[in-house]
Design a protein around this motif. Structure first.
Motif: not given
Length: 154
Positions: A127-128, A95-96, A69-80
């Motif tokens: 998180i992807d 996210i990074t 994830f440091e090399t290729d940061p993941p996309n994520a969905v934040l549900a709230f």
């Protein structure tokens, strides 16, 4: 963290889920307040693997492996849920730089879609998988397919 677990998570295209009591955000950072001590991971068919690792191990895992994830940061969905809401809202983010401090976990964020409020109630972060931000099994890939299907219906 064992190299075997990292290889397994990559091979299975495992996605990750974190839950917390709420978030605080300043626009460039989110802090998951009251983060649960474990992070769930799961994979789609055909394996359908489900497991847990500690949230501290997840943070340690960030820079490990060929597709980290440091090399290729993941996309994520934040549900709230915002205070007073009955229906959850969501935002798609990158996210990074995870930082765990006691019961709080912070990430630097870049918002791709939606709005991240300054404060929320209960929150879930999807998180992807490693190195696959728009693969068909990724959270963001699923959302992309849903938007495409909606456009076709119009």
């Amino acid at each position: 963290m064992s190299e075997t677990l990292i290889e397994q998570l990559e091979a299975e295209e495992s996605m990750f889920v974190q839950t917390a009591e709420g978030i605080d955000s300043d626009g460039g950072t989110i802090t998951l307040r009251g983060i649960t001590p474990s992070t769930l991971y799961f994979s789609d068919r055909p394996q359908r693997i489900v497991g847990h690792l500690t949230t501290a191990d997840f943070v340690d895992l960030w820079s490990e492996g060929e597709n980290s994830f440091e090399t290729d940061p993941p996309n994520a969905v934040l549900a709230f849920l915002e205070p007073g809401d009955d229906v959850p809202e969501d935002a798609v983010i990158v996210i990074t730089n995870p930082r765990l401090d006691g019961g709080d976990l912070s990430y630097s964020v870049d918002v791709l879609e939606g709005t991240v409020p300054a404060k929320t109630g209960p929150v879930t972060l999807f998180i992807d998988p490693f190195g696959r931000p728009l693969s068909p099994v990724s959270v963001c890939g699923v959302r992309r397919r849903e938007r495409r299907r909606m456009r076709r219906r119009i």
